[in-house]
Write a protein that holds these residues in place. Structure first.
Motif, mmCIF file in Angstrom:
data_model
loop_
_atom_site.group_PDB
_atom_site.id
_atom_site.type_symbol
_atom_site.label_atom_id
_atom_site.label_comp_id
_atom_site.label_asym_id
_atom_site.label_seq_id
_atom_site.Cartn_x
_atom_site.Cartn_y
_atom_site.Cartn_z
ATOM 1 N N GLY A 142 3.621 -1.924 15.900
ATOM 2 C CA GLY A 142 4.908 -1.433 16.486
ATOM 3 C C GLY A 142 5.863 -2.508 16.373
ATOM 4 O O GLY A 142 6.958 -2.291 16.430
ATOM 5 N N GLN A 143 5.412 -3.614 16.605
ATOM 6 C CA GLN A 143 6.196 -4.913 16.631
ATOM 7 C C GLN A 143 6.708 -5.420 15.370
ATOM 8 O O GLN A 143 7.738 -6.011 15.258
ATOM 9 N N LEU A 144 5.924 -4.910 14.347
ATOM 10 C CA LEU A 144 6.119 -5.491 12.912
ATOM 11 C C LEU A 144 7.510 -4.590 12.470
ATOM 12 O O LEU A 144 8.287 -5.096 11.981
ATOM 13 N N SER A 145 7.498 -3.081 12.528
ATOM 14 C CA SER A 145 8.404 -2.444 11.943
ATOM 15 C C SER A 145 8.145 -0.895 12.228
ATOM 16 O O SER A 145 6.967 -0.642 12.505
ATOM 17 N N PRO A 146 9.233 -0.325 12.356
ATOM 18 C CA PRO A 146 9.153 1.293 12.662
ATOM 19 C C PRO A 146 8.583 1.906 11.110
ATOM 20 O O PRO A 146 8.151 3.008 11.233
ATOM 21 N N ARG B 92 -0.981 4.483 3.013
ATOM 22 C CA ARG B 92 -0.799 3.678 1.903
ATOM 23 C C ARG B 92 -0.546 2.419 2.311
ATOM 24 O O ARG B 92 -1.096 1.285 1.457
ATOM 25 N N LEU B 93 0.331 1.861 3.169
ATOM 26 C CA LEU B 93 0.722 0.436 3.227
ATOM 27 C C LEU B 93 -0.498 -0.157 3.897
ATOM 28 O O LEU B 93 -0.798 -1.306 3.630
ATOM 29 N N VAL B 94 -1.348 0.572 4.725
ATOM 30 C CA VAL B 94 -2.568 -0.275 5.237
ATOM 31 C C VAL B 94 -3.633 -0.299 4.160
ATOM 32 O O VAL B 94 -4.090 -1.213 4.123
ATOM 33 N N THR B 95 -3.853 0.757 3.284
ATOM 34 C CA THR B 95 -4.557 0.434 2.207
ATOM 35 C C THR B 95 -4.268 -0.655 1.268
ATOM 36 O O THR B 95 -5.145 -1.353 0.860
ATOM 37 N N MET B 96 -3.153 -0.829 0.957
ATOM 38 C CA MET B 96 -2.634 -2.046 0.151
ATOM 39 C C MET B 96 -2.838 -3.246 0.786
ATOM 40 O O MET B 96 -3.600 -4.276 0.439
ATOM 41 N N ALA B 97 -2.403 -3.373 2.275
ATOM 42 C CA ALA B 97 -2.866 -4.437 3.057
ATOM 43 C C ALA B 97 -4.360 -5.022 2.994
ATOM 44 O O ALA B 97 -4.621 -5.973 2.957
ATOM 45 N N SER B 98 -5.120 -4.066 3.022
ATOM 46 C CA SER B 98 -6.634 -4.244 3.082
ATOM 47 C C SER B 98 -7.059 -4.629 2.039
ATOM 48 O O SER B 98 -7.945 -5.719 1.935
ATOM 49 N N ILE B 99 -6.387 -4.465 0.714
ATOM 50 C CA ILE B 99 -6.868 -4.991 -0.513
ATOM 51 C C ILE B 99 -6.135 -6.524 -0.815
ATOM 52 O O ILE B 99 -7.002 -7.431 -0.963
ATOM 53 N N VAL B 100 -5.073 -6.556 -0.241
ATOM 54 C CA VAL B 100 -4.526 -7.906 -0.226
ATOM 55 C C VAL B 100 -5.180 -8.971 0.652
ATOM 56 O O VAL B 100 -5.544 -10.430 0.263
ATOM 57 N N GLU B 101 -5.739 -8.411 1.725
ATOM 58 C CA GLU B 101 -6.315 -9.194 2.634
ATOM 59 C C GLU B 101 -7.594 -9.753 2.050
ATOM 60 O O GLU B 101 -8.028 -10.899 2.217
ATOM 61 N N ALA C 278 0.387 -9.360 -3.440
ATOM 62 C CA ALA C 278 0.882 -8.027 -3.163
ATOM 63 C C ALA C 278 1.897 -7.572 -4.169
ATOM 64 O O ALA C 278 1.792 -6.489 -4.757
ATOM 65 N N SER C 279 2.653 -8.566 -4.564
ATOM 66 C CA SER C 279 3.745 -8.283 -5.796
ATOM 67 C C SER C 279 2.956 -8.055 -7.079
ATOM 68 O O SER C 279 3.381 -7.077 -7.750
ATOM 69 N N VAL C 280 1.880 -8.592 -7.452
ATOM 70 C CA VAL C 280 1.052 -8.359 -8.649
ATOM 71 C C VAL C 280 0.424 -6.645 -8.405
ATOM 72 O O VAL C 280 0.620 -6.139 -9.497
ATOM 73 N N PHE C 281 0.154 -6.598 -7.360
ATOM 74 C CA PHE C 281 -0.600 -5.194 -7.282
ATOM 75 C C PHE C 281 0.634 -3.937 -7.386
ATOM 76 O O PHE C 281 0.344 -3.101 -7.928
ATOM 77 N N ASN D 72 -10.102 -3.983 7.457
ATOM 78 C CA ASN D 72 -8.992 -3.951 8.433
ATOM 79 C C ASN D 72 -8.097 -5.245 8.491
ATOM 80 O O ASN D 72 -8.533 -6.294 8.919
ATOM 81 N N PRO D 73 -6.983 -5.155 7.772
ATOM 82 C CA PRO D 73 -6.243 -5.998 7.752
ATOM 83 C C PRO D 73 -5.482 -6.623 8.890
ATOM 84 O O PRO D 73 -5.172 -6.206 9.814
ATOM 85 N N SER D 74 -5.189 -7.765 8.814
ATOM 86 C CA SER D 74 -4.416 -8.623 9.584
ATOM 87 C C SER D 74 -2.988 -8.278 9.556
ATOM 88 O O SER D 74 -2.347 -7.709 8.804
ATOM 89 N N ALA D 75 -2.153 -8.725 10.625
ATOM 90 C CA ALA D 75 -0.713 -8.774 10.572
ATOM 91 C C ALA D 75 -0.118 -9.515 9.534
ATOM 92 O O ALA D 75 0.949 -8.708 8.992
ATOM 93 N N GLY D 76 -0.601 -10.440 9.042
ATOM 94 C CA GLY D 76 -0.131 -11.220 7.940
ATOM 95 C C GLY D 76 -0.292 -10.383 6.713
ATOM 96 O O GLY D 76 0.694 -10.316 5.992
ATOM 97 N N ALA D 77 -1.255 -9.743 6.428
ATOM 98 C CA ALA D 77 -1.658 -8.874 5.096
ATOM 99 C C ALA D 77 -0.578 -7.679 5.120
ATOM 100 O O ALA D 77 -0.138 -7.121 4.092
ATOM 101 N N ILE D 78 -0.353 -7.026 6.497
ATOM 102 C CA ILE D 78 0.348 -5.895 6.504
ATOM 103 C C ILE D 78 1.814 -6.281 6.194
ATOM 104 O O ILE D 78 2.609 -5.616 5.473
ATOM 105 N N GLN D 79 2.230 -7.468 6.806
ATOM 106 C CA GLN D 79 3.577 -7.879 6.857
ATOM 107 C C GLN D 79 3.917 -8.164 5.117
ATOM 108 O O GLN D 79 5.007 -7.961 4.534
ATOM 109 N N ALA D 80 2.722 -8.806 4.324
ATOM 110 C CA ALA D 80 2.794 -8.957 3.199
ATOM 111 C C ALA D 80 2.988 -7.678 2.214
ATOM 112 O O ALA D 80 3.680 -7.558 1.244
ATOM 113 N N ALA D 81 2.215 -6.598 2.628
ATOM 114 C CA ALA D 81 2.124 -5.419 1.893
ATOM 115 C C ALA D 81 3.699 -4.643 1.963
ATOM 116 O O ALA D 81 4.104 -3.870 1.287
ATOM 117 N N MET D 82 4.246 -5.039 3.251
ATOM 118 C CA MET D 82 5.661 -4.405 3.437
ATOM 119 C C MET D 82 6.521 -5.011 2.876
ATOM 120 O O MET D 82 7.466 -4.367 2.364
#
Length: 361
Positions: free
Chosen positions: A197-201, A211-220, A233-236, A289-299
């Protein structure tokens, strides 16, 4: 004092009476002092519950029964003398028989409750967490996994799919002795919602978040160096836009074993809804279970022209735009690493791409 003694006792009895009173007082003081001493050397370690709203006397009686203190009454009296009997905080405390009464009271007033401190490592799957919790004797593996697929919990937090995979936020948690596995899962899910919630609405509940969390988990799982997360994340995302399979190694072994940097021919051929060597698009859910950094990268992925990457010897990656560039990089970095799959393209039915096969469609 003297007139009273004079009336009660003749002169010849006064001195013995005073001596007896003094002696009794000394005996009482010695007895109290002895009762205030710790009963042991600290080897007797016990958990003691102090219920919310319950009198201190109840916890004191439990301490006495478990051999932590010599006198429950003395602990309560000492707390009243200090004026802190109403300041004791509810919770479970880890105490031992080498602690003084004052030390016990200080700990209970400060609210230093006992808890198992448990860290969720970044990228760990629910299966890895279940094994870790069991090894720490916090929750049995089977019970934790059952809590991870609790339909009521998933509905409560708006999580689609079959498990809470991806939503157990990597952080350090205090797990109390009386907590059930489902309580632990809820605590981790609440932390996920708070952090995201602190990252983004944009991370409101729904399919877009999933979908975003799924992508973040792969990036992580792919990013050894956290600085590379936005580029990976950009490659995927580039591959998805072009209709190419993601062909991410960690997806090939999800639910089978933890990803340790290698996959085999059997892995990439495995029929699984998560295996992005066999399916198009994202898998049906996160693979960890991705970190905030991975979620941020997916976003917010980095803008790049890349469609391929291969791991270098230092754990970072070499990124390529074309297949020819990628094949050269595979030869350079993987040919002599002893990987289970090489870049030779000798896996039947699949061709050499990221980093193991060439086509990606």
């Amino acid at each position: 004092m003297r007139p009273a003694l004079g009336r009660l006792f003749p002169q010849q009895y006064r001195k013995p009476v005073v001596s007896a009173i003094v002696a009794s007082a000394l005996v009482a003081m010695v007895a109290v002092s002895c009762l205030m001493l710790p009963p042991g050397d600290g080897s007797n370690v016990q958990l003691v519950d102090c219920g919310k709203g319950a009198p201190l006397a109840r916890a004191a009686a439990e301490m006495k029964r478990k051999g932590v203190i010599r006198s429950a009454t003395l602990l309560v009296v000492l707390a009243r003398i200090k004026g802190i009997d109403g300041q004791v905080q509810a919770g479970t405390y880890q105490l031992n028989d080498g602690m003084s009464l004052s030390e016990i009271l200080r700990k209970m007033v400060a609210g230093e409750i006992y808890a198992n401190r448990f860290a969720v490592p970044e990228g760990y799957s629910i299966y890895q967490l279940a094994e870790l919790l069991e090894s720490r004797r916090i929750h049995p593996k089977v019970d934790f996994l059952a809590a991870c697929s609790d339909k009521g919990v998933m509905q409560e937090f708006g999580i689609p799919g079959n498990t809470v995979e991806g939503y157990l936020f990597p952080a350090t948690y205090n797990i109390m002795p009386n907590m059930k596995p489902v309580d632990t899962v809820r605590m981790m899910l609440r932390q996920f919602e708070k952090a995201c919630g602190q990252l983004s609405p944009q991370l409101a509940r729904g399919s877009a978040r999933h979908r975003l969390v799924t992508m973040a988990s792969i990036v992580e799982k792919e990013a050894v160096d956290p600085k590379e997360r936005p580029l990976i994340a950009s490659v995927f995302y580039n591959r998805l836009r072009k209709g190419m399979r993601l062909q991410s190694d960690p997806t090939a072994v999800y639910g089978v074993r933890p990803f340790a940097g290698k996959v085999s021919g059997d892995d990439v051929h495995r029929l699984s809804p998560y295996n992005t060597y066999r399916i198009k698009g994202l898998p049906p859910g996160p693979i960890g279970n991705p970190s905030a950094g991975a979620i941020q990268a997916a976003m917010k992925p980095q803008t790049s022209p890349y469609y391929y990457f291969v791991a270098k010897r230092d754990g970072t990656h070499f990124f390529s735009t074309t297949l020819d560039q990628h094949n050269i990089a595979v030869t350079k970095y993987l040919k002599n690493k002893g990987r289970n799959i090489s870049s030779s393209g000798d896996v039947p039915g699949l061709r050499n791409d990221h980093p193991n096969f060439t086509d990606g469609r």
